[in-house]
Design an enzyme around this catalytic site. Structure first.
Site, PDB file in Angstrom:
ATOM      1  N   VAL A  18       0.842  -1.204   0.000  1.00  0.00           N
ATOM      2  CA  VAL A  18       0.000   0.000   0.000  1.00  0.00           C
ATOM      3  C   VAL A  18       0.876   1.253   0.000  1.00  0.00           C
ATOM      4  O   VAL A  18       0.655   2.194  -0.769  1.00  0.00           O
ATOM      5  CB  VAL A  18      -0.945   0.009   1.231  1.00  0.00           C
ATOM      6  CG1 VAL A  18      -1.739   1.316   1.292  1.00  0.00           C
ATOM      7  CG2 VAL A  18      -1.882  -1.186   1.203  1.00  0.00           C
ATOM      8  N   LYS A 121      -5.779  -1.185  10.524  1.00  0.00           N
ATOM      9  CA  LYS A 121      -7.003  -1.416  11.299  1.00  0.00           C
ATOM     10  C   LYS A 121      -6.757  -1.514  12.797  1.00  0.00           C
ATOM     11  O   LYS A 121      -7.689  -1.461  13.596  1.00  0.00           O
ATOM     12  CB  LYS A 121      -7.661  -2.747  10.859  1.00  0.00           C
ATOM     13  CG  LYS A 121      -8.130  -2.759   9.428  1.00  0.00           C
ATOM     14  CD  LYS A 121      -8.535  -4.150   8.978  1.00  0.00           C
ATOM     15  CE  LYS A 121      -7.461  -4.879   8.254  1.00  0.00           C
ATOM     16  NZ  LYS A 121      -7.228  -4.681   6.869  1.00  0.00           N
ATOM     17  N   GLU A 150     -10.234   5.863   6.215  1.00  0.00           N
ATOM     18  CA  GLU A 150     -11.195   5.308   5.240  1.00  0.00           C
ATOM     19  C   GLU A 150     -10.797   3.913   4.763  1.00  0.00           C
ATOM     20  O   GLU A 150     -11.629   3.014   4.680  1.00  0.00           O
ATOM     21  CB  GLU A 150     -11.312   6.263   4.043  1.00  0.00           C
ATOM     22  CG  GLU A 150     -12.319   5.847   2.988  1.00  0.00           C
ATOM     23  CD  GLU A 150     -13.751   5.842   3.504  1.00  0.00           C
ATOM     24  OE1 GLU A 150     -14.249   4.758   3.839  1.00  0.00           O
ATOM     25  OE2 GLU A 150     -14.376   6.917   3.594  1.00  0.00           O
ATOM     26  N   VAL A 153     -11.466  -0.083   6.104  1.00  0.00           N
ATOM     27  CA  VAL A 153     -12.571  -0.976   5.715  1.00  0.00           C
ATOM     28  C   VAL A 153     -12.847  -0.765   4.228  1.00  0.00           C
ATOM     29  O   VAL A 153     -13.019   0.379   3.793  1.00  0.00           O
ATOM     30  CB  VAL A 153     -13.872  -0.660   6.501  1.00  0.00           C
ATOM     31  CG1 VAL A 153     -14.992  -1.609   6.083  1.00  0.00           C
ATOM     32  CG2 VAL A 153     -13.654  -0.713   8.001  1.00  0.00           C
ATOM     33  N   ALA A 155     -11.002  -1.057   1.463  1.00  0.00           N
ATOM     34  CA  ALA A 155      -9.954  -0.390   0.654  1.00  0.00           C
ATOM     35  C   ALA A 155     -10.373   1.048   0.349  1.00  0.00           C
ATOM     36  O   ALA A 155     -10.737   1.784   1.262  1.00  0.00           O
ATOM     37  CB  ALA A 155      -9.669  -1.212  -0.594  1.00  0.00           C
ATOM     38  N   GLY A 212      -1.311 -14.595  -4.733  1.00  0.00           N
ATOM     39  CA  GLY A 212      -1.000 -13.448  -3.870  1.00  0.00           C
ATOM     40  C   GLY A 212      -2.222 -12.821  -3.218  1.00  0.00           C
ATOM     41  O   GLY A 212      -2.178 -11.691  -2.741  1.00  0.00           O
ATOM     42  N   GLU A 215      -2.743 -13.535   2.911  1.00  0.00           N
ATOM     43  CA  GLU A 215      -1.585 -13.149   3.718  1.00  0.00           C
ATOM     44  C   GLU A 215      -0.528 -14.247   3.547  1.00  0.00           C
ATOM     45  O   GLU A 215      -0.877 -15.375   3.170  1.00  0.00           O
ATOM     46  CB  GLU A 215      -2.000 -13.083   5.204  1.00  0.00           C
ATOM     47  CG  GLU A 215      -2.990 -11.983   5.539  1.00  0.00           C
ATOM     48  CD  GLU A 215      -2.393 -10.597   5.414  1.00  0.00           C
ATOM     49  OE1 GLU A 215      -1.221 -10.410   5.748  1.00  0.00           O
ATOM     50  OE2 GLU A 215      -3.103  -9.701   4.938  1.00  0.00           O
ATOM     51  N   ASP A 226      -9.730 -10.577  10.403  1.00  0.00           N
ATOM     52  CA  ASP A 226      -9.687  -9.373   9.560  1.00  0.00           C
ATOM     53  C   ASP A 226     -11.111  -8.809   9.398  1.00  0.00           C
ATOM     54  O   ASP A 226     -11.338  -7.601   9.519  1.00  0.00           O
ATOM     55  CB  ASP A 226      -9.079  -9.740   8.198  1.00  0.00           C
ATOM     56  CG  ASP A 226      -9.015  -8.553   7.252  1.00  0.00           C
ATOM     57  OD1 ASP A 226      -8.276  -7.598   7.570  1.00  0.00           O
ATOM     58  OD2 ASP A 226      -9.702  -8.555   6.214  1.00  0.00           O
ATOM     59  N   LYS A 230     -12.873  -5.244  10.922  1.00  0.00           N
ATOM     60  CA  LYS A 230     -13.621  -4.266  10.118  1.00  0.00           C
ATOM     61  C   LYS A 230     -15.012  -4.033  10.710  1.00  0.00           C
ATOM     62  O   LYS A 230     -15.490  -2.895  10.766  1.00  0.00           O
ATOM     63  CB  LYS A 230     -13.694  -4.745   8.672  1.00  0.00           C
ATOM     64  CG  LYS A 230     -12.322  -4.686   7.991  1.00  0.00           C
ATOM     65  CD  LYS A 230     -12.301  -5.410   6.659  1.00  0.00           C
ATOM     66  CE  LYS A 230     -10.915  -5.332   6.024  1.00  0.00           C
ATOM     67  NZ  LYS A 230     -10.730  -6.234   4.903  1.00  0.00           N
ATOM     68  N   GLY A 345      -5.943  -4.590  -2.482  1.00  0.00           N
ATOM     69  CA  GLY A 345      -4.963  -4.216  -3.504  1.00  0.00           C
ATOM     70  C   GLY A 345      -4.309  -2.888  -3.159  1.00  0.00           C
ATOM     71  O   GLY A 345      -4.938  -2.014  -2.551  1.00  0.00           O
TER      72      GLY A 345
HETATM   73  P1  NHO Z   1       3.103  -4.664   3.690  1.00  0.00           P
HETATM   74  O1  NHO Z   1       3.262  -4.850   2.213  1.00  0.00           O
HETATM   75  O2  NHO Z   1       3.512  -5.714   4.629  1.00  0.00           O
HETATM   76  O3  NHO Z   1       3.874  -3.315   4.062  1.00  0.00           O
HETATM   77  C1  NHO Z   1       4.059  -2.874   5.375  1.00  0.00           C
HETATM   78  C2  NHO Z   1       5.156  -1.819   5.363  1.00  0.00           C
HETATM   79  O4  NHO Z   1       5.282  -1.292   6.676  1.00  0.00           O
HETATM   80  C3  NHO Z   1       6.544  -2.334   4.987  1.00  0.00           C
HETATM   81  O5  NHO Z   1       7.203  -1.359   4.209  1.00  0.00           O
HETATM   82  C4  NHO Z   1       7.259  -2.487   6.354  1.00  0.00           C
HETATM   83  O6  NHO Z   1       8.660  -2.365   6.238  1.00  0.00           O
HETATM   84  C5  NHO Z   1       6.659  -1.303   7.062  1.00  0.00           C
HETATM   85  N1  NHO Z   1       6.706  -1.371   8.522  1.00  0.00           N
HETATM   86  C6  NHO Z   1       6.214  -2.319   9.349  1.00  0.00           C
HETATM   87  N2  NHO Z   1       6.438  -2.000  10.639  1.00  0.00           N
HETATM   88  C7  NHO Z   1       7.078  -0.803  10.631  1.00  0.00           C
HETATM   89  C8  NHO Z   1       7.576   0.061  11.635  1.00  0.00           C
HETATM   90  N3  NHO Z   1       7.452  -0.254  12.915  1.00  0.00           N
HETATM   91  N4  NHO Z   1       8.185   1.217  11.251  1.00  0.00           N
HETATM   92  C9  NHO Z   1       8.332   1.541   9.944  1.00  0.00           C
HETATM   93  N5  NHO Z   1       7.855   0.763   8.933  1.00  0.00           N
HETATM   94  C10 NHO Z   1       7.247  -0.396   9.277  1.00  0.00           C
HETATM   95  O7  NHO Z   1       1.570  -4.350   4.073  1.00  0.00           O
HETATM   96  P2  NHO Z   1       0.461  -3.642   3.120  1.00  0.00           P
HETATM   97  O8  NHO Z   1      -0.289  -4.647   2.349  1.00  0.00           O
HETATM   98  O9  NHO Z   1       1.089  -2.505   2.404  1.00  0.00           O
HETATM   99  O10 NHO Z   1      -0.537  -3.069   4.229  1.00  0.00           O
HETATM  100  C11 NHO Z   1      -0.230  -1.901   4.925  1.00  0.00           C
HETATM  101  C12 NHO Z   1      -1.382  -1.568   5.865  1.00  0.00           C
HETATM  102  O11 NHO Z   1      -2.558  -1.363   5.078  1.00  0.00           O
HETATM  103  C13 NHO Z   1      -1.706  -2.703   6.853  1.00  0.00           C
HETATM  104  O12 NHO Z   1      -2.118  -2.152   8.072  1.00  0.00           O
HETATM  105  C14 NHO Z   1      -2.889  -3.401   6.174  1.00  0.00           C
HETATM  106  O13 NHO Z   1      -3.739  -4.080   7.086  1.00  0.00           O
HETATM  107  C15 NHO Z   1      -3.587  -2.210   5.579  1.00  0.00           C
HETATM  108  N6  NHO Z   1      -4.463  -2.566   4.502  1.00  0.00           N
HETATM  109  C16 NHO Z   1      -3.986  -3.224   3.410  1.00  0.00           C
HETATM  110  C17 NHO Z   1      -4.881  -3.648   2.428  1.00  0.00           C
HETATM  111  C18 NHO Z   1      -4.351  -4.333   1.193  1.00  0.00           C
HETATM  112  O14 NHO Z   1      -5.080  -4.570   0.223  1.00  0.00           O
HETATM  113  N7  NHO Z   1      -3.057  -4.647   1.129  1.00  0.00           N
HETATM  114  C19 NHO Z   1      -6.235  -3.381   2.646  1.00  0.00           C
HETATM  115  C20 NHO Z   1      -6.666  -2.641   3.739  1.00  0.00           C
HETATM  116  C21 NHO Z   1      -5.759  -2.230   4.661  1.00  0.00           C
HETATM  117  O15 NHO Z   1      -8.238  -3.045   1.584  1.00  0.00           O
HETATM  118  C22 NHO Z   1      -7.286  -3.982   1.821  1.00  0.00           C
HETATM  119  C23 NHO Z   1      -7.775  -5.206   2.610  1.00  0.00           C
HETATM  120  O16 NHO Z   1      -8.564  -5.111   3.480  1.00  0.00           O
HETATM  121  C24 NHO Z   1      -7.099  -6.473   2.264  1.00  0.00           C
HETATM  122  C25 NHO Z   1      -7.591  -7.659   3.133  1.00  0.00           C
HETATM  123  N8  NHO Z   1      -6.526  -8.612   3.297  1.00  0.00           N
HETATM  124  C26 NHO Z   1      -8.759  -8.337   2.458  1.00  0.00           C
HETATM  125  O17 NHO Z   1      -9.887  -7.696   2.355  1.00  0.00           O
HETATM  126  O18 NHO Z   1      -8.632  -9.482   2.062  1.00  0.00           O
END
Ligand code: NHO
Length: 364
Positions: A18, A121, A150, A153, A155, A212, A215, A226, A230, A345
């Site tokens: 993200v 979250k 926003e 929940v 995306a 992909g 998780e 998860d 939400k 995504g």
């Molecule tokens: P990643 O790819 O693991 O990236 C995390 C980043 O944070 C990395 O760069 C890591 O080095 C950094 N990091 C971790 N701890 C750190 C710290 N202490 N200090 C500095 N940097 C640190 O994770 P994502 O995928 O980019 O996700 C990031 C956030 O967005 C998470 O909280 C995740 O829950 C949230 N999020 C992601 C998605 C998604 O699609 N990837 C969604 C919503 C929220 O809408 C999506 C969703 O709900 C997906 C869900 N799995 C579903 O519905 O199936």
């Protein structure tokens, strides 16, 4: 009346799926939006941070390359707060991590006048005390500091803003239900399709992992937490007092026997019959199985788990990893206000985060 600020400083913590999309989108926004001027003053991933003691901006266009080349060991959270609180301009922190420790520091950021936007979250579905500490540290409208989440929940879909609008305009929300997980949507749309065979449960889980959609450890999707997180966020926004995401029934699809073992995917086929039975029974009733969350705001109840749906139901007709969320309210009557679209995504989630930044820029 607030005085318009000329410059806003941005601190981005987390640049994974993200966060890296967010940084790219932020670079475009900074070019296309002349005022206030945006300046990236802090960028970090888990083991690397980049910032200048004099708050000189990090160039947007190659920010991630600069972080990679010149980044150094990140400071502690309290040092980050101290550094940002001395910045000459208003500061917005973008938390793109899933870090519990950073989430727990939101009140400390806010108390120093630093706004927060995040898809994480953890803070909003954690303890009720953290929720209260966060929202009691938010500043007045038009002034800040602000907190927006926003993308926590659905995306980038306008789920939280829609719910806030319904509640603030005095509508009575009676029920919220839907498919809240992109991963679970993908799994059940392929395992229990409207037409044709869906293959075994374990094969679907393995395919989703290969593509992909899950998780790294699929148990983190299959345990239902998860979705429960939400629902906790939406329930609280709608006025329900939910203690935690484990305070209501959540059906886990991780067999007890496999909850801690290392060979989870290898042993998952042993449990295919269990899921096959569910699908066959639903099919006998001419229905399909979906993994849904629902909040009954009248009875003050929440639940997460498998349910059967008529094939003509919008939840049955989902495709890919789409989310669908329906708000039943007094104004909308028997037909709910429904929002459907990509629920996972990097790009769509980052878009919701950027939208939150724009909300702040409009107010300060
Ligand atoms: P990643 O790819 O693991 O990236 C995390 C980043 O944070 C990395 O760069 C890591 O080095 C950094 N990091 C971790 N701890 C750190 C710290 N202490 N200090 C500095 N940097 C640190 O994770 P994502 O995928 O980019 O996700 C990031 C956030 O967005 C998470 O909280 C995740 O829950 C949230 N999020 C992601 C998605 C998604 O699609 N990837 C969604 C919503 C929220 O809408 C999506 C969703 O709900 C997906 C869900 N799995 C579903 O519905 O199936």
């Amino acid at each position: 009346m607030s005085t318009r600020v000329e410059k806003v400083s941005i601190a981005v913590i987390g640049a994974g799926g993200v966060g890296s999309c967010f940084v790219t989108q932020l670079a475009s926004l900074a070019k296309s939006r002349p005022a206030p001027k945006l300046s990236l003053i802090y960028l970090a991933i888990i083991d690397r941070a980049l910032y200048h003691q004099d708050y000189a901006p990090i160039p947007f266009d190659n920010a991630l390359e600069e972080l990679d080349k010149f980044g150094f060991e990140p400071p502690s959270i309290s040092d980050i707060i101290h550094f940002l609180s001395k910045a000459p301009d208003k500061v917005v922190v973008v938390d793109n991590t899933s870090s519990q420790a950073i989430a727990e520091s939101y009140p400390a950021f806010l108390q120093k006048g630093i706004s927060i936007i995040t898809p994480n979250k953890k803070a909003f579905s954690g303890s009720k005390k953290l929720w209260e500490d966060i929202f009691s540290s938010v500043g007045p409208q038009g002034q800040g500091p602000f907190v927006y989440h926003e993308s926590s929940v659905g995306a980038g879909m306008p789920i939280i803003s829609t719910l806030n609008d319904l509640v603030e305009t005095g509508d009575r929300v009676t029920r919220i239900e839907g498919v809240f997980s992109g991963t679970m949507s993908f799994l059940f749309n392929s395992f229990s399709p409207i037409n044709g065979e869906g293959g075994s449960w374990s094969a679907n889980v393995m395919r989703a992992k290969q593509l992909g959609y899950t998780e790294p450890d699929p148990r983190d999707d299959l345990n239902g937490l998860d979705v429960a997180r939400k629902l906790t966020i939406l329930g609280r926004l709608a006025g329900m007092s939910i203690e935690s995401p484990t305070a209501f029934p959540v059906q886990s699809l991780v067999p007890q026997e496999l909850s801690a073992c290392t060979e989870f995917l290898d042993r998952l086929p042993e449990f295919d019959d269990w899921m096959d039975k569910e699908r066959k029974e639903a099919s006998k009733a001419n229905k399909v199985v979906r993994f849904v969350g629902s909040l009954d705001l009248v009875a003050q109840k929440a639940k997460v788990g498998m349910e059967w749906f008529e094939k003509s139901h919008p939840i049955a007709g989902l495709e890919g990893s789409d989310n669908i969320i329906s708000f039943y309210t007094e104004r909308y009557g028997p037909l709910p206000l429904t929002i459907r679209g990509a629920g996972a995504g990097g790009d769509v989630t980052a878009m919701g985060v950027l939208g939150d930044l724009i909300k702040i820029l409009r107010q300060i």
